[in-house]
Design an enzyme around this catalytic site. Structure first.
Site, PDB file in Angstrom:
ATOM      1  N   GLN A   1       0.801  -1.255  -0.054  1.00 10.22           N
ATOM      2  CA  GLN A   1       0.219   0.056   0.112  1.00 10.22           C
ATOM      3  C   GLN A   1       0.667   1.323  -0.090  1.00 10.22           C
ATOM      4  O   GLN A   1       0.461   2.212  -0.273  1.00 10.22           O
ATOM      5  CB  GLN A   1      -0.744  -0.018   1.354  1.00 10.22           C
ATOM      6  CG  GLN A   1      -2.336  -1.107   1.336  1.00 10.22           C
ATOM      7  CD  GLN A   1      -3.030  -0.574   0.169  1.00 10.22           C
ATOM      8  OE1 GLN A   1      -3.402   0.702  -0.098  1.00 10.22           O
ATOM      9  NE2 GLN A   1      -3.757  -1.700  -0.159  1.00 10.22           N
TER      10      GLN A   1
ATOM     11  N   CYS B   1     -10.400  -7.759  -0.921  1.00 13.95           N
ATOM     12  CA  CYS B   1     -10.366  -9.503  -0.268  1.00 13.95           C
ATOM     13  C   CYS B   1     -11.139 -10.232   0.123  1.00 13.95           C
ATOM     14  O   CYS B   1     -12.056 -11.130   0.057  1.00 13.95           O
ATOM     15  CB  CYS B   1      -8.900  -9.893  -0.038  1.00 13.95           C
ATOM     16  SG  CYS B   1      -7.835  -8.808  -1.108  1.00 13.95           S
TER      17      CYS B   1
HETATM   18  N1  PLP Z   1      -0.707  -6.547   0.850  1.00 18.45           N
HETATM   19  C1  PLP Z   1      -1.097  -5.588   0.899  1.00 18.45           C
HETATM   20  C2  PLP Z   1      -1.253  -4.607   2.578  1.00 18.45           C
HETATM   21  C3  PLP Z   1      -2.359  -5.534   0.012  1.00 18.45           C
HETATM   22  O1  PLP Z   1      -3.150  -4.186  -0.056  1.00 18.45           O
HETATM   23  C4  PLP Z   1      -2.428  -6.241  -1.153  1.00 18.45           C
HETATM   24  C5  PLP Z   1      -3.847  -5.999  -1.476  1.00 18.45           C
HETATM   25  O2  PLP Z   1      -4.991  -6.160  -1.106  1.00 18.45           O
HETATM   26  C6  PLP Z   1      -1.798  -7.266  -0.697  1.00 18.45           C
HETATM   27  C7  PLP Z   1      -0.776  -7.752  -0.248  1.00 18.45           C
HETATM   28  C8  PLP Z   1      -2.074  -8.589  -2.192  1.00 18.45           C
HETATM   29  O3  PLP Z   1      -1.453  -7.761  -3.026  1.00 18.45           O
HETATM   30  P1  PLP Z   1      -2.197  -8.402  -4.731  1.00 18.45           P
HETATM   31  O4  PLP Z   1      -2.998  -8.196  -5.150  1.00 18.45           O
HETATM   32  O5  PLP Z   1      -0.527  -7.879  -5.506  1.00 18.45           O
HETATM   33  O6  PLP Z   1      -1.575  -9.842  -4.479  1.00 18.45           O
END
Ligand code: PLP
Length: 378
Positions: A175, A321
């Site tokens: 982020q 998510c």
């Molecule tokens: N880490 C954080 C803090 C996130 O906000 C996210 C996605 O929302 C992820 C990891 C995962 O990233 P990606 O969507 O590229 O797999």
């Protein structure tokens, strides 16, 4: 559409789109091929590595391309954690960290989950209390995806490395990269995860910074790409687009920051003007501008999200998510918020392309929904 869910993903910038199309159309040689078309693509790959390294104060050979932030996090949590007996992380990490941490625990590793305070910050004295001479992997996110809290990762790295040069410091900066200034050397970080779609780049591409002093095992084995560390033919167009997106966001960071901060203040002022009774979750001096998690008293967060969706306004509850799940946010729970406050919370995340009119439109519909909720109550 009014898109105010920029912590979930962002619109691609003009430069990122142009870069994606240009490379896709004109440079489709395999970067591992030895002939000219392959060498041309390989050069694009290496140029991208250099751009990204410059943006975070790293050296090009310390940047490894991955498919997303989750992959970068999983790489660290499986292969770096494999070298240590102890893992320290926080209760408010993304599940890309928390689930692998659970796996490591079930494999017999000692896993410590640091609690956070009301502002979503870990305590340095609690961290110090669980550090010892044992080689440890410490993974604490730089900027929280649900409430925007910024952890003092520089201080975390100082404490971890102070008496223990074998311990590794990882930060999930998914982020933060492209939004706040990062210098991995000044911060003394060993490993850092990032994802292009959070900084106006394309989806399906990310990177992991691995300090060249660290040796961690390859993640995907096969053709030997990425210096043997992450096999698989590279997504060259996506990678170049990611590099150009990051370069553009970093070059314009101050003006973007001012713009987002103005919109955030406008949002809070307008909500107050409309007598909406709200509280900011994780309001502290250490919060990123743009991620505003608020609880509106008397409102159901999920109901509000659905009503706004009917007017084509996108916001979120919890993280993208788990916004479909019935579970309460593990982040807000760890911050000690009560159920009423959690259930009435929504996350509004503002990005560089949002406008004043969009904020006014959002407040108009929040006000309408709030009035409807009040009528339903009586
Ligand atoms: N880490 C954080 C803090 C996130 O906000 C996210 C996605 O929302 C992820 C990891 C995962 O990233 P990606 O969507 O590229 O797999």
């Amino acid at each position: 559409m009014v898109y105010l869910d920029n912590a979930a993903t962002t619109a691609m910038s003009e430069v990122a789109l142009t870069a994606l199309m240009e490379v896709s159309a004109n440079s489709y040689g395999n970067p591992s091929s030895v002939y000219r078309a392959g060498r041309k693509t390989k050069n694009i790959l290496e140029e991208s590595r250099k751009i990204i390294a410059d943006c975070i104060g790293a050296e090009p050979e310390e940047i490894y391309f991955t498919s997303c932030g989750t992959e970068s996090d999983n790489w660290v949590m499986t292969n770096a954690a494999d070298k240590v007996e102890k893992i320290i992380t926080s209760a408010v990490e993304h599940h890309a960290i928390l689930y692998p941490a659970e796996n490591m625990r079930s494999q017999g590793k000692k896993v410590v989950l640091l609690p956070v305070d009301r502002n979503c910050l870990i305590s340095m004295s609690e961290l110090s209390a669980v550090l010892d001479k044992e080689p440890t992997l410490v993974s604490v996110m730089l900027q929280n995806n649900e409430v925007g809290a910024i952890q003092d990762v520089t201080e975390i790295a100082r404490l971890v490395h102070e008496d223990n040069s074998e311990s590794l410091v990882h930060t999930d900066a998914v982020q933060a990269v492209g939004h706040i200034r990062i210098d991995v050397k000044e911060m003394d970080i060993d490993l850092l995860s990032a994802s292009a779609h959070k900084f106006n780049g394309p989806k399906g591409v990310g990177f992991l910074y691995i300090n060249k002093k660290c040796s961690i095992a390859p993640y995907i084995i096969g053709g030997g790409q990425e210096n043997g560390m992450r096999s698989g033919t590279e997504n060259v167009a996506g990678i170049y687009s990611m590099a150009k997106a990051l370069e553009d966001n970093v070059a314009n960071m101050d003006s973007i920051h001012t713009h987002i901060s103005t919109l955030e203040s406008l949002l809070c002022d307008l909500l107050e003007e409309q007598n909406i009774d709200f509280e900011i979750n994780g309001d502290s001096l250490s919060r990123a501008v743009g991620i505003l998690n608020i609880s509106i008293h008397g409102n159901d967060g999920e109901g509000l999200l659905n009503m706004l969706d009917m007017h084509d306004i996108c916001i979120s509850i919890g993280s993208a998510c788990n916004s479909k799940s019935q579970d309460r946010s593990h982040v807000l729970l760890a911050m000690g918020l009560d159920e009423e406050r959690i259930d009435s919370s929504v996350r509004i995340s503002i990005g560089r392309y949002n406008t004043e009119d969009e904020i006014k439109e959002l407040v108009k519909w929040i006000t309408n929904c709030h009035k409807l909720a009040k009528i339903a109550e009586t």
